[in-house]
Design a protein around this motif. Structure first.
Motif, PDB file in Angstrom:
ATOM      1  N   THR A  63       0.829  -1.182  -0.050  1.00  0.00           N
ATOM      2  CA  THR A  63      -0.011  -0.133  -0.145  1.00  0.00           C
ATOM      3  C   THR A  63       0.816   1.220   0.002  1.00  0.00           C
ATOM      4  OG1 THR A  63      -0.232  -0.072   2.232  1.00  0.00           O
ATOM      5  CG2 THR A  63      -1.798  -1.112   1.196  1.00  0.00           C
ATOM      6  N   GLN A  64       2.092   1.039  -0.281  1.00  0.00           N
ATOM      7  CA  GLN A  64       3.103   2.250  -0.096  1.00  0.00           C
ATOM      8  C   GLN A  64       2.951   2.711  -1.452  1.00  0.00           C
ATOM      9  OE1 GLN A  64       4.467   3.494   2.708  1.00  0.00           O
ATOM     10  NE2 GLN A  64       3.620   1.787   3.875  1.00  0.00           N
ATOM     11  N   PRO A  65       2.956   4.308  -1.566  1.00  0.00           N
ATOM     12  CA  PRO A  65       2.644   4.723  -2.941  1.00  0.00           C
ATOM     13  C   PRO A  65       3.904   4.556  -3.523  1.00  0.00           C
ATOM     14  CG  PRO A  65       1.841   6.165  -1.054  1.00  0.00           C
ATOM     15  CD  PRO A  65       2.331   5.105  -0.562  1.00  0.00           C
ATOM     16  N   ARG A  66       5.396   4.755  -2.915  1.00  0.00           N
ATOM     17  CA  ARG A  66       6.442   4.692  -3.529  1.00  0.00           C
ATOM     18  C   ARG A  66       6.780   3.261  -4.311  1.00  0.00           C
ATOM     19  NH1 ARG A  66       7.837   3.973   1.960  1.00  0.00           N
ATOM     20  NH2 ARG A  66       9.008   1.830   2.385  1.00  0.00           N
ATOM     21  N   HIS A  67       6.075   2.343  -3.790  1.00  0.00           N
ATOM     22  CA  HIS A  67       6.232   0.867  -4.654  1.00  0.00           C
ATOM     23  C   HIS A  67       5.349   0.832  -5.992  1.00  0.00           C
ATOM     24  CE1 HIS A  67       7.334  -1.020  -0.432  1.00  0.00           C
ATOM     25  NE2 HIS A  67       8.332  -0.488  -0.910  1.00  0.00           N
ATOM     26  N   ALA A  68       4.503   1.645  -5.946  1.00  0.00           N
ATOM     27  CA  ALA A  68       3.258   1.493  -7.078  1.00  0.00           C
ATOM     28  C   ALA A  68       4.192   1.669  -8.394  1.00  0.00           C
ATOM     29  CB  ALA A  68       2.186   2.622  -6.912  1.00  0.00           C
ATOM     30  N   GLU A  69       4.983   2.714  -8.391  1.00  0.00           N
ATOM     31  CA  GLU A  69       5.674   2.644  -9.808  1.00  0.00           C
ATOM     32  C   GLU A  69       6.369   1.557 -10.149  1.00  0.00           C
ATOM     33  OE1 GLU A  69       8.811   5.862 -11.913  1.00  0.00           O
ATOM     34  OE2 GLU A  69       7.603   6.521 -10.127  1.00  0.00           O
ATOM     35  N   ASN A  70       7.148   0.968  -9.205  1.00  0.00           N
ATOM     36  CA  ASN A  70       8.180   0.008  -9.345  1.00  0.00           C
ATOM     37  C   ASN A  70       7.192  -1.476  -9.630  1.00  0.00           C
ATOM     38  OD1 ASN A  70      10.506   1.286  -9.220  1.00  0.00           O
ATOM     39  ND2 ASN A  70      10.749   0.545  -6.982  1.00  0.00           N
ATOM     40  N   ALA A  71       6.042  -1.379  -9.149  1.00  0.00           N
ATOM     41  CA  ALA A  71       5.151  -2.541  -9.584  1.00  0.00           C
ATOM     42  C   ALA A  71       4.433  -2.623 -10.743  1.00  0.00           C
ATOM     43  CB  ALA A  71       4.151  -2.600  -8.404  1.00  0.00           C
ATOM     44  N   GLN A  72       4.179  -1.368 -10.898  1.00  0.00           N
ATOM     45  CA  GLN A  72       3.708  -1.193 -12.468  1.00  0.00           C
ATOM     46  C   GLN A  72       4.549  -1.549 -13.452  1.00  0.00           C
ATOM     47  OE1 GLN A  72       0.356  -0.725 -12.932  1.00  0.00           O
ATOM     48  NE2 GLN A  72       0.787  -0.817 -15.360  1.00  0.00           N
ATOM     49  N   SER A  73       6.104  -1.227 -13.316  1.00  0.00           N
ATOM     50  CA  SER A  73       6.975  -1.416 -14.175  1.00  0.00           C
ATOM     51  C   SER A  73       7.259  -3.031 -14.505  1.00  0.00           C
ATOM     52  CB  SER A  73       8.257  -0.699 -13.683  1.00  0.00           C
ATOM     53  OG  SER A  73       9.336  -1.061 -14.727  1.00  0.00           O
ATOM     54  N   VAL A  74       7.064  -3.768 -13.365  1.00  0.00           N
ATOM     55  CA  VAL A  74       7.217  -4.982 -13.410  1.00  0.00           C
ATOM     56  C   VAL A  74       6.223  -5.698 -14.284  1.00  0.00           C
ATOM     57  CG1 VAL A  74       7.520  -7.424 -11.970  1.00  0.00           C
ATOM     58  CG2 VAL A  74       8.656  -5.112 -11.140  1.00  0.00           C
ATOM     59  N   ILE A  75       4.844  -5.375 -14.058  1.00  0.00           N
ATOM     60  CA  ILE A  75       3.790  -5.780 -14.579  1.00  0.00           C
ATOM     61  C   ILE A  75       4.083  -5.493 -15.986  1.00  0.00           C
ATOM     62  CG2 ILE A  75       1.376  -5.714 -14.925  1.00  0.00           C
ATOM     63  CD1 ILE A  75       1.309  -4.887 -11.945  1.00  0.00           C
ATOM     64  N   GLU A  76       4.112  -4.440 -16.425  1.00  0.00           N
ATOM     65  CA  GLU A  76       4.330  -4.016 -17.946  1.00  0.00           C
ATOM     66  C   GLU A  76       5.567  -4.846 -18.570  1.00  0.00           C
ATOM     67  OE1 GLU A  76       5.090  -0.089 -17.791  1.00  0.00           O
ATOM     68  OE2 GLU A  76       3.075   0.628 -17.518  1.00  0.00           O
ATOM     69  N   LYS A  77       6.623  -5.205 -17.875  1.00  0.00           N
ATOM     70  CA  LYS A  77       7.401  -5.975 -18.550  1.00  0.00           C
ATOM     71  C   LYS A  77       7.267  -7.344 -18.692  1.00  0.00           C
ATOM     72  CE  LYS A  77      11.853  -3.011 -17.557  1.00  0.00           C
ATOM     73  NZ  LYS A  77      10.689  -1.930 -17.472  1.00  0.00           N
ATOM     74  N   CYS A  78       6.441  -7.866 -17.763  1.00  0.00           N
ATOM     75  CA  CYS A  78       5.751  -9.468 -17.692  1.00  0.00           C
ATOM     76  C   CYS A  78       4.554  -9.446 -18.559  1.00  0.00           C
ATOM     77  CB  CYS A  78       5.576  -9.714 -16.185  1.00  0.00           C
ATOM     78  SG  CYS A  78       6.788  -9.985 -15.181  1.00  0.00           S
ATOM     79  N   LEU A  79       3.976  -8.597 -18.868  1.00  0.00           N
ATOM     80  CA  LEU A  79       2.628  -8.637 -19.668  1.00  0.00           C
ATOM     81  C   LEU A  79       2.798  -9.358 -21.052  1.00  0.00           C
ATOM     82  CD1 LEU A  79      -0.055  -7.902 -19.392  1.00  0.00           C
ATOM     83  CD2 LEU A  79       0.246  -5.658 -20.603  1.00  0.00           C
ATOM     84  N   PRO A  80       3.941  -9.024 -21.758  1.00  0.00           N
ATOM     85  CA  PRO A  80       3.976 -10.035 -23.057  1.00  0.00           C
ATOM     86  C   PRO A  80       4.027 -11.400 -22.882  1.00  0.00           C
ATOM     87  CG  PRO A  80       5.285  -8.143 -23.068  1.00  0.00           C
ATOM     88  CD  PRO A  80       4.925  -8.108 -21.665  1.00  0.00           C
ATOM     89  N   HIS A  81       4.330 -11.954 -21.565  1.00  0.00           N
ATOM     90  CA  HIS A  81       4.787 -13.212 -21.453  1.00  0.00           C
ATOM     91  C   HIS A  81       3.476 -13.930 -20.272  1.00  0.00           C
ATOM     92  CE1 HIS A  81       8.776 -12.967 -22.633  1.00  0.00           C
ATOM     93  NE2 HIS A  81       8.811 -11.691 -22.063  1.00  0.00           N
ATOM     94  N   ALA A  82       2.410 -13.126 -20.586  1.00  0.00           N
ATOM     95  CA  ALA A  82       1.082 -13.585 -19.528  1.00  0.00           C
ATOM     96  C   ALA A  82       0.180 -14.178 -20.619  1.00  0.00           C
ATOM     97  CB  ALA A  82       0.721 -12.266 -18.872  1.00  0.00           C
ATOM     98  N   ASN A  83      -1.092 -14.252 -19.943  1.00  0.00           N
ATOM     99  CA  ASN A  83      -2.232 -14.714 -20.846  1.00  0.00           C
ATOM    100  C   ASN A  83      -2.187 -15.947 -21.703  1.00  0.00           C
ATOM    101  OD1 ASN A  83      -3.923 -12.309 -20.302  1.00  0.00           O
ATOM    102  ND2 ASN A  83      -2.135 -11.382 -21.422  1.00  0.00           N
ATOM    103  N   ARG A  84      -1.225 -16.948 -20.940  1.00  0.00           N
ATOM    104  CA  ARG A  84      -0.960 -18.344 -21.312  1.00  0.00           C
ATOM    105  C   ARG A  84      -1.504 -19.400 -20.653  1.00  0.00           C
ATOM    106  NH1 ARG A  84       5.355 -17.054 -23.692  1.00  0.00           N
ATOM    107  NH2 ARG A  84       4.509 -15.182 -24.908  1.00  0.00           N
TER     108      ARG A  84
END
Length: 358
Positions: A63-84
């Motif tokens: 819930t820490q705001p400072r973690h939100a940006e890093n978390a979003q960056s990880v998700i975006e980089k993983c997204l092309p490898h998801a949905n399988r």
């Protein structure tokens, strides 16, 4: 002590050059530097590193705001490898045997070479906000399986016990190479709609002789179920389970056809005796294959993404509103005014929203 004697200084935690020993005081800056970057976390997740997966999920759930940006960056980089993966939602009232069923079902899948991730939303205390996180304890065998990953997540304030960041966690698990994602709900009767909006197949567990056969007909959850399993169909309860199966099968005919023209099936199973598990897996495979062939599988995923886009916007707006320092101060004043009958909820809400838009 004589005048020539000097007091012995207290031992300091400094490097001992003669012995080569390092200070026992941790170097905070070094620890910070050792924290993996979003790029490093994503790379490790894609390579199948479950430790990195756990760290990323913790980051996402923070819930820490400072973690939100890093978390979003990880998700975006993983997204092309998801949905399988195939996403399966499992729900049922407390005591129906969800954890035992999931463990037996999960072991059945891993024995076939599947990688299985279980996202178990755990009840949180409404007082302390603490969480039991007991699924790893209940699923003693599955947790030791190298092809399984169990992540209990506290439900917190999420409606119906659905973890706030479960959607993002699913994507991370898929990027890590898990073939089957199983979502277990708390089973309190409200979160099933949210889970239904995240999964490909929705399984409802029921008990025979629990007095809820007719209640089950009334509940909207019956309309969402792609299959109903009468669990604990063993011993003296086996006959009652067969009777309940027939009753639920008749009840399902009262509902209009599903959008994909699928007719939900009612099965019986015993997780403790490993009975009916193969039939359930084959039914899910048949359902997925049929929907993939018709194009409904992709259509449903697309519709779910649209729903979660709108849901994410609502969540972000709500978070932004309550984190605004002006709102925090004014909200306290408005609550006091309400207690003293000096304003109304509607007038207070209008004033707060006008302040937020300035």
């Amino acid at each position: 002590m004589s005048a020539k004697q000097k007091p012995i200084p207290e031992k300091q935690n400094t490097p001992d050059k003669s012995s080569g020993r390092k200070s026992v005081t941790p170097n905070v800056q070094k620890i910070k530097r050792e924290q993996p970057s979003p790029e490093e976390l994503a790379e490790k997740i894609i390579s199948g590193d479950v430790v990195a997966l756990s760290r990323a999920i913790t980051l996402v759930e923070s819930t820490q705001p400072r973690h939100a940006e890093n978390a979003q960056s990880v998700i975006e980089k993983c997204l092309p490898h998801a949905n399988r993966s195939v996403r399966i939602g499992i729900t049922g009232v407390p005591g129906v045997g969800k954890s035992t069923f999931i463990e037996t079902f999960g072991k059945h899948l891993t024995a076939l070479g599947k990688k299985v991730a279980v996202l178990a939303v755990d009840p949180s205390s409404s007082v302390s906000r603490g969480s039991i996180l007991g699924d790893k304890t209940r699923m003693e065998e599955l947790v030791k399986d190298e092809n399984a990953f169990i992540r209990p997540s506290p439900s917190g304030n999420s409606p119906g016990g659905v973890a706030r960041k479960t959607r993002e966690t699913i994507l991370l698990c898929e990027a890590c190479g898990f073939d089957i994602i199983i979502m277990e709900t708390v089973g309190v009767g409200q979160g099933e709609i949210a889970v239904h909006g995240m999964v490909d197949f929705f399984l409802l567990l029921k008990l025979a002789g629990a007095g809820d056969e007719l209640q089950g007909i009334k509940r909207g959850i019956m309309e969402m179920a792609d299959a109903i399993v009468i669990n604990k169909a063993d011993g003296d309860n086996e006959k009652a389970a067969r009777k309940a199966r027939a009753e639920f099968a008749r009840a399902l005919h009262l509902y209009p056809p599903k959008e994909n023209n699928w007719t939900p099936r009612v099965l019986t199973a015993s997780a403790t005796e490993n009975k009916g598990i193969t039939e359930i897996r084959e039914l899910i495979e048949k359902y997925v294959a049929r929907n993939q062939e018709s194009g409904y599988f992709s259509y449903k995923r697309s519709e779910q993404n649209k729903y979660w886009l709108l849901q994410t916007i609502e969540d972000r707006l709500k978070t932004s509103f309550y984190q605004d320092e002006r709102i925090k101060k004014q909200l306290g004043r408005e609550l006091s005014a309400l207690e003293n009958n000096e304003t109304t909820p509607f007038a207070a809400a209008r004033k707060l929203l006008e302040l937020w838009h300035r």
